[in-house]
Design an enzyme around this catalytic site. Sequence first.
Site, PDB file in Angstrom:
ATOM      1  CG  HIS A  19     122.101 -13.558  81.916  1.00  7.33           C
ATOM      2  ND1 HIS A  19     122.289 -12.756  80.984  1.00  7.33           N
ATOM      3  CD2 HIS A  19     121.477 -14.507  81.155  1.00  7.33           C
ATOM      4  CE1 HIS A  19     121.604 -13.020  79.902  1.00  7.33           C
ATOM      5  NE2 HIS A  19     121.157 -13.975  80.177  1.00  7.33           N
ATOM      6  CB  ALA A  20     122.203 -18.850  82.949  1.00  5.87           C
ATOM      7  N   GLY A  59     127.168 -18.873  81.333  1.00  2.00           N
ATOM      8  CA  GLY A  59     126.933 -17.608  80.556  1.00  2.00           C
ATOM      9  C   GLY A  59     127.191 -16.637  81.123  1.00  2.00           C
ATOM     10  CG  ASP A 111     123.261 -14.365  70.924  1.00  2.00           C
ATOM     11  OD1 ASP A 111     124.073 -13.830  70.235  1.00  2.00           O
ATOM     12  OD2 ASP A 111     123.362 -14.420  72.095  1.00  2.00           O
TER      13      ASP A 111
HETATM   14  N1  LIG Z   1     120.606 -28.236  76.849  1.00  2.00           N
HETATM   15  C1  LIG Z   1     122.048 -28.326  76.908  1.00  2.00           C
HETATM   16  N2  LIG Z   1     122.583 -29.441  76.961  1.00  2.00           N
HETATM   17  C2  LIG Z   1     124.087 -29.659  77.047  1.00  2.00           C
HETATM   18  N3  LIG Z   1     124.733 -28.544  77.258  1.00  2.00           N
HETATM   19  C3  LIG Z   1     124.136 -27.419  77.422  1.00  2.00           C
HETATM   20  C4  LIG Z   1     122.650 -27.279  77.214  1.00  2.00           C
HETATM   21  N4  LIG Z   1     122.531 -25.828  77.462  1.00  2.00           N
HETATM   22  C5  LIG Z   1     123.471 -25.362  77.538  1.00  2.00           C
HETATM   23  N5  LIG Z   1     124.482 -25.896  77.444  1.00  2.00           N
HETATM   24  C6  LIG Z   1     125.894 -25.724  77.791  1.00  2.00           C
HETATM   25  O1  LIG Z   1     126.027 -24.673  78.657  1.00  2.00           O
HETATM   26  C7  LIG Z   1     126.590 -23.682  78.102  1.00  2.00           C
HETATM   27  C8  LIG Z   1     126.053 -22.429  78.707  1.00  2.00           C
HETATM   28  O2  LIG Z   1     124.688 -22.177  77.875  1.00  2.00           O
HETATM   29  P1  LIG Z   1     123.826 -21.020  77.794  1.00  2.00           P
HETATM   30  O3  LIG Z   1     123.164 -21.113  76.327  1.00  2.00           O
HETATM   31  O4  LIG Z   1     122.962 -20.805  78.847  1.00  2.00           O
HETATM   32  O5  LIG Z   1     124.778 -19.831  78.213  1.00  2.00           O
HETATM   33  P2  LIG Z   1     125.766 -18.980  77.144  1.00  2.00           P
HETATM   34  O6  LIG Z   1     125.269 -19.210  75.876  1.00  2.00           O
HETATM   35  O7  LIG Z   1     127.024 -19.253  77.380  1.00  2.00           O
HETATM   36  O8  LIG Z   1     125.397 -17.392  77.766  1.00  2.00           O
HETATM   37  P3  LIG Z   1     125.265 -16.101  76.980  1.00  2.00           P
HETATM   38  O9  LIG Z   1     125.760 -16.275  75.606  1.00  2.00           O
HETATM   39  O10 LIG Z   1     124.218 -15.418  77.360  1.00  2.00           O
HETATM   40  O11 LIG Z   1     126.658 -15.490  77.589  1.00  2.00           O
HETATM   41  C9  LIG Z   1     126.313 -23.728  76.619  1.00  2.00           C
HETATM   42  O12 LIG Z   1     127.417 -23.003  75.753  1.00  2.00           O
HETATM   43  C10 LIG Z   1     126.434 -25.344  76.435  1.00  2.00           C
HETATM   44  O13 LIG Z   1     127.905 -25.552  76.411  1.00  2.00           O
END
Ligand SMILES: Nc1ncnc2c1ncn2[C@@H]1O[C@H](COP(=O)(O)OP(=O)(O)OP(=O)(O)O)[C@@H](O)[C@H]1O
Length: 543
Positions: free
Chosen positions: A229-230, A227, A346
């Site tokens: 920040h992560a 993401g 979100d």
């Molecule tokens: N519990 C989980 N199991 C499997 N995949 C996951 C899980 N959590 C996150 N992911 C994968 O990692 C990706 C990044 O997750 P996260 O929600 O932290 O970031 P993000 O939504 O891309 O961040 P942001 O929207 O803040 O930029 C998700 O889109 C998903 O594909």
Amino acid sequence: MGTSQAESREIQGNPEIDCENDMKKPKLTDDHQSSLMGLIDMEIQTNITRETHEKPVITSEGSIINPENPAIDSEENGETKENSETESTEELKKPELNEEYNCSPRGVLEIPTSDTDNSTSSNNSNNSGSNKHLIPPELSNGLQWKSFIRNIKKKSARRFSTLPLLITSSELTRRHLNRKLSRIRCDEDDIQLVLPDVMKPSWKNFSQAELSLATDNFTPENLLGKGGHAEVYKGCLPDGTLVAVKRLMKKEKEGKEEEVRTGDFLTELGIIAHVNHPNAARLIGFGVEGGLHLVLQYSPHGSLTSLLHGSEKTLDWKIRYKVAVGVAEGLNYLHQGCHRRIIHRDIKASNILLTQDYEPQISDFGLAKWLPEQWTHHIVYPIEGTFGYLAPEYFMHGIVDEKTDVFAFGVLLLELITGRRAVDSSRQSLVIWAKPLLESKNIKELVDPRLGEDYMLGEMKQVMLAASSCIHHLSAMRPVMSRVVEILKGEEKGTGEMIAALLEHQKSFGGRGVIFDACDSDDYTCSTYLNDLDRHKQLVLLE
Ligand SMILES: Nc1ncnc2c1ncn2[C@@H]1O[C@H](COP(=O)(O)OP(=O)(O)OP(=O)(O)O)[C@@H](O)[C@H]1O
């Protein structure tokens, strides 16, 4: 959190601090190490006070915006400079704090200090003499912990502004505590958490070594997603449990301050630890060594985005319908069924994860807000979220309440129906494209051509009806999530029952009247909204 979405988030901490008005706020001193959960609590409070970075931001997905808002600028920013943003917000919401909502989700997650820190504890927002907790020695003494605390302290000092405190120790009555809270032990560690009776999870506090072992030293092969920040890594615990380890990144391209990102991360921890529903992501534990980590239940099918838009294989209607109902139930829980009233802010396809049997789970609570019972709404800055999913009253006025999520959920339903993205590669908004087709009930044009005839017509109509009402440009006209669940399941009520349900719902929020909505007026028509949306899109794209 979708990558592009987070990449585009841009926030500044509040440069103006009113320390004198912080009398009730937790004081952090070098001698009094506060606890992780206490800090989470502060994060939630300060989260409300952030000021906007007024520059609109565009992302690769066209996903985030932070537009200048003339209404806000003229009426509220001026006031903010002199009196703090609190006052303008307060005026609108007229909160009457009472014990029913004097502790936020973060509030009940506090792990106050060791016995020697009683004096600090009494200052701490949620502490009470009867609720002493211990930080594990390896945390309270470790350098890691100290630097973490120091980092947050800096942040707390800078970002506490003059919002009225939602939580104070004096407001937490014994009766309230007895009724709603119980102390639990957190795994083998000496962390004791104060939690509502209904939850009683046992989170594990993972060491850096344990997380490295689980993720094979955070090898890129285990990277599930990234993401703004992560980074999220797949991991396997010694007992064979598969997990997703979300690690806060040290640096971010976007320039969002580390402390603000830390705040979002703690917000997520505070909220996710508070929710307990089959359709919400489940927290297994956390780690603070070598950075902040969330350890979550692993979702083997990844996100709805990847299934719906990133796969050759067409996602079956059966699964789409299951996702629609599941997410609706998860949101209904967050809004009404949860211990606190939580607005996710979100909701989008990339934040819906799928379990082994395709049960959807709402994830990514980094932007979530807790809304006190008797407040009609928050007004928030910056306007964060994902372009294409934002309700008009939110992107124009920063107004956040349950209906913000309802709108985004409507867009998600449109994605399930049509197989199209909320914003396509030519920046076409799905809402703008679908609205006339929904109005003319043009199922043939609307339905994802990849589905062919492979769907249940009755269910499709229910999902279309739900989508249509959720994306109404007037927030008051959008149904509450409990009703959306009914529509989706074909348990629709008659008009009389509907009005009764609406009144009942309003009563349940402390007798508030019709939800205030700056866009809710007779002359705010659908076409005005579509124009606004178009202008908004231009604003985002121009930047
Ligand atoms: N519990 C989980 N199991 C499997 N995949 C996951 C899980 N959590 C996150 N992911 C994968 O990692 C990706 C990044 O997750 P996260 O929600 O932290 O970031 P993000 O939504 O891309 O961040 P942001 O929207 O803040 O930029 C998700 O889109 C998903 O594909």
